[in-house]
Structure formats: structure tokens, C-alpha cells
Design a protein around this motif. Structure first.
Motif, short mmCIF file in Angstrom:
data_model
loop_
_atom_site.label_atom_id
_atom_site.label_comp_id
_atom_site.label_asym_id
_atom_site.label_seq_id
_atom_site.Cartn_x
_atom_site.Cartn_y
_atom_site.Cartn_z
N VAL A 122 4.02 -1.55 -10.08
CA VAL A 122 3.02 -2.88 -9.33
C VAL A 122 3.83 -3.18 -8.05
O VAL A 122 4.16 -4.37 -8.29
CB VAL A 122 3.06 -3.80 -10.40
CG1 VAL A 122 1.64 -4.87 -10.54
CG2 VAL A 122 2.34 -2.80 -12.36
N THR A 133 0.74 -1.74 0.11
CA THR A 133 -0.13 0.10 0.13
C THR A 133 0.69 1.27 -0.14
O THR A 133 0.78 2.24 -0.85
CB THR A 133 -1.02 -0.09 1.21
OG1 THR A 133 -1.60 -0.85 1.56
CG2 THR A 133 -1.77 1.18 1.28
N GLU A 177 3.86 5.63 -5.58
CA GLU A 177 4.27 5.57 -6.73
C GLU A 177 4.91 6.58 -7.22
O GLU A 177 6.11 6.53 -8.36
CB GLU A 177 3.21 4.68 -7.34
CG GLU A 177 3.86 4.85 -9.19
CD GLU A 177 2.21 4.46 -9.53
OE1 GLU A 177 2.52 3.33 -10.41
OE2 GLU A 177 1.49 3.90 -9.29
N GLN A 185 2.34 2.35 -3.30
CA GLN A 185 1.12 2.53 -4.09
C GLN A 185 1.09 4.31 -4.07
O GLN A 185 1.29 4.77 -4.75
CB GLN A 185 -0.19 1.52 -3.75
CG GLN A 185 -0.37 0.48 -4.87
CD GLN A 185 -1.56 -0.43 -4.04
OE1 GLN A 185 -2.13 0.45 -3.50
NE2 GLN A 185 -1.74 -1.33 -4.91
#
Length: 83
Positions: free
Chosen positions: A77, A50, A56, A53
Motif C-alpha cells: 500500500v 504510482t 507491486e 503500484q
């Protein structure tokens, strides 16, 4: 899906650790690149996946500054081992 694993993945201390920092590098390891130049990483936990993400855009910017334009990543990813 088949991921490309460039030879530079063998020496993470040369490019991964300086780009993402030691804390992230302890919990996030690059696994390979798909045909769309997305970097797949394995995280030590769901929480780290998480976090990747959330970070990112910043991580990609730091990584891509170290790469030639034709080798830059188009996305991240994040996955984690299921136990």
C-alpha cells in the motif's frame, strides 16, 4: 489503523535496500505492516506511489524471497506526504 513495525525496520540497509534497490529505497520507505500482512510504504511523491503500484508484483516477489514464509507480505500500500 495500527501498523506493526518489526524491529528489522530499524536496519533498512540489511533487507530493504538489497531487495528493492538503491534508487527505489531513496524514494520509498517502509512504514509498517497491517493485520493482513500488507506492507505500507511512504513514497517521496505521487509519481513514486504510482510507480510502486506498477511494480507491486515484482517488488513483493523480491521482498518475499528474503523472508520466511510466515513473514511474507501479501500486498503493498503506497502513500505519499500531502503538502
Amino acid at each position: 489503523m495500527t501498523l506493526e513495525r518489526p524491529t528489522c525496520f530499524g536496519d533498512l540497509s540489511a533487507w530493504w535496500v538489497p531487495a528493492v534497490g538503491e534508487d527505489v529505497a531513496r524514494h520509498v520507505v517502509p512504514e509498517g505492516i497491517d493485520v493482513q500482512r500488507r506492507l505500507y510504504v511512504e513514497c517521496s511523491s505521487r509519481a513514486w506511489a504510482t510507480q510502486v503500484q506498477v511494480m507491486e508484483e515484482a517488488l513483493l516477489a523480491r521482498l518475499n524471497r528474503r523472508l520466511a514464509q510466515e513473514r511474507q507480505f501479501n500486498g503493498l500500500v503506497a502513500g505519499f506526504p500531502s503538502r
